[in-house]
Design a protein around this motif. Structure first.
Motif, PDB file in Angstrom:
ATOM      1  N   ALA A  77      -7.235   8.164  39.791  1.00 40.88           N
ATOM      2  CA  ALA A  77      -8.541   7.736  40.303  1.00 40.88           C
ATOM      3  C   ALA A  77      -9.362   6.989  39.258  1.00 40.88           C
ATOM      4  O   ALA A  77     -10.195   6.160  39.592  1.00 40.88           O
ATOM      5  CB  ALA A  77      -9.315   8.940  40.815  1.00 40.88           C
ATOM      6  N   ASN A  78      -9.106   7.253  37.958  1.00 39.87           N
ATOM      7  CA  ASN A  78      -9.875   6.582  36.904  1.00 39.87           C
ATOM      8  C   ASN A  78      -9.327   5.198  36.566  1.00 39.87           C
ATOM      9  O   ASN A  78      -9.789   4.560  35.635  1.00 39.87           O
ATOM     10  CB  ASN A  78      -9.930   7.444  35.649  1.00 39.87           C
ATOM     11  N   GLY A  79      -8.327   4.726  37.320  1.00 32.70           N
ATOM     12  CA  GLY A  79      -7.763   3.396  37.100  1.00 32.70           C
ATOM     13  C   GLY A  79      -6.563   3.372  36.179  1.00 32.70           C
ATOM     14  O   GLY A  79      -5.888   2.364  36.049  1.00 32.70           O
ATOM     15  N   THR A  80      -6.243   4.487  35.531  1.00 34.57           N
ATOM     16  CA  THR A  80      -5.094   4.557  34.632  1.00 34.57           C
ATOM     17  C   THR A  80      -3.800   4.629  35.437  1.00 34.57           C
ATOM     18  O   THR A  80      -3.708   5.353  36.422  1.00 34.57           O
ATOM     19  CB  THR A  80      -5.193   5.790  33.714  1.00 34.57           C
ATOM     20  N   VAL A  81      -2.804   3.874  34.994  1.00 37.98           N
ATOM     21  CA  VAL A  81      -1.512   3.838  35.664  1.00 37.98           C
ATOM     22  C   VAL A  81      -0.453   4.362  34.692  1.00 37.98           C
ATOM     23  O   VAL A  81      -0.364   3.903  33.554  1.00 37.98           O
ATOM     24  CB  VAL A  81      -1.156   2.395  36.082  1.00 37.98           C
ATOM     25  N   SER A  82       0.357   5.320  35.150  1.00 34.44           N
ATOM     26  CA  SER A  82       1.472   5.849  34.356  1.00 34.44           C
ATOM     27  C   SER A  82       2.768   5.343  34.968  1.00 34.44           C
ATOM     28  O   SER A  82       3.020   5.558  36.160  1.00 34.44           O
ATOM     29  CB  SER A  82       1.464   7.374  34.371  1.00 34.44           C
ATOM     30  N   LEU A  83       3.583   4.670  34.150  1.00 35.05           N
ATOM     31  CA  LEU A  83       4.833   4.059  34.616  1.00 35.05           C
ATOM     32  C   LEU A  83       6.026   4.677  33.900  1.00 35.05           C
ATOM     33  O   LEU A  83       5.980   4.906  32.693  1.00 35.05           O
ATOM     34  CB  LEU A  83       4.810   2.555  34.325  1.00 35.05           C
ATOM     35  N   TYR A  84       7.095   4.935  34.659  1.00 39.40           N
ATOM     36  CA  TYR A  84       8.403   5.296  34.098  1.00 39.40           C
ATOM     37  C   TYR A  84       9.356   4.205  34.549  1.00 39.40           C
ATOM     38  O   TYR A  84       9.496   3.945  35.746  1.00 39.40           O
ATOM     39  CB  TYR A  84       8.869   6.662  34.603  1.00 39.40           C
ATOM     40  N   HIS A  85      10.012   3.546  33.596  1.00 41.38           N
ATOM     41  CA  HIS A  85      10.726   2.300  33.838  1.00 41.38           C
ATOM     42  C   HIS A  85      12.130   2.389  33.228  1.00 41.38           C
ATOM     43  O   HIS A  85      12.282   2.902  32.120  1.00 41.38           O
ATOM     44  CB  HIS A  85       9.900   1.202  33.154  1.00 41.38           C
ATOM     45  N   ILE A  86      13.137   1.891  33.938  1.00 39.96           N
ATOM     46  CA  ILE A  86      14.529   1.942  33.474  1.00 39.96           C
ATOM     47  C   ILE A  86      15.060   0.516  33.334  1.00 39.96           C
ATOM     48  O   ILE A  86      14.904  -0.302  34.241  1.00 39.96           O
ATOM     49  CB  ILE A  86      15.405   2.727  34.456  1.00 39.96           C
ATOM     50  N   ILE A  87      15.697   0.246  32.186  1.00 40.90           N
ATOM     51  CA  ILE A  87      16.218  -1.083  31.882  1.00 40.90           C
ATOM     52  C   ILE A  87      17.666  -0.936  31.423  1.00 40.90           C
ATOM     53  O   ILE A  87      17.953  -0.154  30.509  1.00 40.90           O
ATOM     54  CB  ILE A  87      15.408  -1.737  30.737  1.00 40.90           C
ATOM     55  N   TYR A  88      18.592  -1.652  32.035  1.00 43.17           N
ATOM     56  CA  TYR A  88      19.967  -1.689  31.535  1.00 43.17           C
ATOM     57  C   TYR A  88      20.047  -2.698  30.404  1.00 43.17           C
ATOM     58  O   TYR A  88      19.375  -3.724  30.429  1.00 43.17           O
ATOM     59  CB  TYR A  88      20.946  -2.087  32.636  1.00 43.17           C
ATOM     60  N   THR A  89      20.904  -2.428  29.395  1.00 45.97           N
ATOM     61  CA  THR A  89      21.099  -3.366  28.286  1.00 45.97           C
ATOM     62  C   THR A  89      22.543  -3.859  28.279  1.00 45.97           C
ATOM     63  O   THR A  89      23.456  -3.163  28.729  1.00 45.97           O
ATOM     64  CB  THR A  89      20.752  -2.724  26.932  1.00 45.97           C
ATOM     65  N   PHE A  90      22.711  -5.060  27.731  1.00 46.56           N
ATOM     66  CA  PHE A  90      24.021  -5.714  27.705  1.00 46.56           C
ATOM     67  C   PHE A  90      24.231  -6.364  26.344  1.00 46.56           C
ATOM     68  O   PHE A  90      23.279  -6.782  25.701  1.00 46.56           O
ATOM     69  CB  PHE A  90      24.099  -6.790  28.801  1.00 46.56           C
ATOM     70  N   ASP A  91      25.499  -6.473  25.921  1.00 49.25           N
ATOM     71  CA  ASP A  91      25.786  -7.164  24.663  1.00 49.25           C
ATOM     72  C   ASP A  91      25.797  -8.677  24.900  1.00 49.25           C
ATOM     73  O   ASP A  91      25.546  -9.139  26.019  1.00 49.25           O
ATOM     74  CB  ASP A  91      27.085  -6.653  24.030  1.00 49.25           C
ATOM     75  N   SER A  92      26.108  -9.455  23.860  1.00 55.46           N
ATOM     76  CA  SER A  92      26.064 -10.916  23.960  1.00 55.46           C
ATOM     77  C   SER A  92      27.109 -11.477  24.918  1.00 55.46           C
ATOM     78  O   SER A  92      27.017 -12.626  25.336  1.00 55.46           O
ATOM     79  CB  SER A  92      26.224 -11.542  22.574  1.00 55.46           C
ATOM     80  N   ASN A  93      28.117 -10.672  25.289  1.00 59.21           N
ATOM     81  CA  ASN A  93      29.136 -11.096  26.252  1.00 59.21           C
ATOM     82  C   ASN A  93      28.815 -10.640  27.675  1.00 59.21           C
ATOM     83  O   ASN A  93      29.631 -10.813  28.580  1.00 59.21           O
ATOM     84  CB  ASN A  93      30.511 -10.557  25.844  1.00 59.21           C
ATOM     85  N   GLY A  94      27.666 -10.016  27.862  1.00 58.77           N
ATOM     86  CA  GLY A  94      27.267  -9.560  29.182  1.00 58.77           C
ATOM     87  C   GLY A  94      27.842  -8.213  29.580  1.00 58.77           C
ATOM     88  O   GLY A  94      27.794  -7.841  30.748  1.00 58.77           O
ATOM     89  N   VAL A  95      28.366  -7.471  28.612  1.00 65.55           N
ATOM     90  CA  VAL A  95      28.947  -6.161  28.893  1.00 65.55           C
ATOM     91  C   VAL A  95      27.869  -5.081  28.763  1.00 65.55           C
ATOM     92  O   VAL A  95      27.152  -5.027  27.753  1.00 65.55           O
ATOM     93  CB  VAL A  95      30.122  -5.866  27.924  1.00 65.55           C
ATOM     94  N   PHE A  96      27.766  -4.239  29.787  1.00 63.03           N
ATOM     95  CA  PHE A  96      26.797  -3.150  29.799  1.00 63.03           C
ATOM     96  C   PHE A  96      27.019  -2.257  28.586  1.00 63.03           C
ATOM     97  O   PHE A  96      28.132  -1.825  28.316  1.00 63.03           O
ATOM     98  CB  PHE A  96      26.978  -2.358  31.106  1.00 63.03           C
ATOM     99  N   ASN A  97      25.936  -2.002  27.810  1.00 68.15           N
ATOM    100  CA  ASN A  97      26.117  -1.205  26.587  1.00 68.15           C
ATOM    101  C   ASN A  97      25.059  -0.114  26.397  1.00 68.15           C
ATOM    102  O   ASN A  97      25.007   0.512  25.349  1.00 68.15           O
ATOM    103  CB  ASN A  97      26.178  -2.112  25.353  1.00 68.15           C
TER     104      ASN A  97
END
Length: 147
Positions: A77-97
């Motif tokens: 209600a006070n305008g504060t937003v709490s976010l939980y965010h998930i990001i996949y990472t990849f190496d320079s060849n596009g392989v999930f790491n």
């Protein structure tokens, strides 16, 4: 009996919906935003972040072409937003790491055109080992219809 149960179910679901409307003079974060991430005065990257009224968030960044991130949030209600965010990472060849688990605390301006906040990104390898922890600040400007 069935219509009564259906109405009760709908009302229960609505009661559980995130509070994203204007409250106490603060605007909702719902919408599309141009976001800049910083460590100190150095910009790390830029994103476009879309916040939905159902408490889900979707982001595309400028540092990894095609990278898409998603999260869930709650706006107080006070305008504060709490976010939980998930990001996949990849190496320079596009392989999930690995993955990044990010938390943010943001505050929408009273006029609803900007927000500012802090972030904490914990970077993990595929075995769940913490590789690094990146913290900083962010600023965002709402994207509106032009023309």
């Amino acid at each position: 009996l069935i219509p009564t149960l259906a109405i009760a179910l709908v009302l229960a679901c609505l009661a559980q919906a995130p509070t994203n409307a204007k409250a106490a003079g603060h605007q909702s974060i719902v919408g599309l935003w141009n976001v800049h991430y910083f460590q100190g005065s150095t910009q790390l990257f830029e994103t476009y972040d879309q916040w939905h009224s159902d408490g889900l968030e979707f982001e595309v960044n400028s540092i990894a072409p095609g990278a898409v991130c998603q999260g869930t949030y709650k706006q107080a209600a006070n305008g504060t937003v709490s976010l939980y965010h998930i990001i996949y990472t990849f190496d320079s060849n596009g392989v999930f790491n690995g993955r990044i688990l990010e938390t943010q605390t943001d505050t929408v301006s009273q006029d609803g055109t900007t927000y500012t906040g802090t972030f904490d990104q914990k970077v993990y390898d595929l075995n769940g080992n913490l590789i690094t922890d990146i913290t900083g600040t962010l600023t965002a400007t709402k994207v509106t219809v032009r023309g």
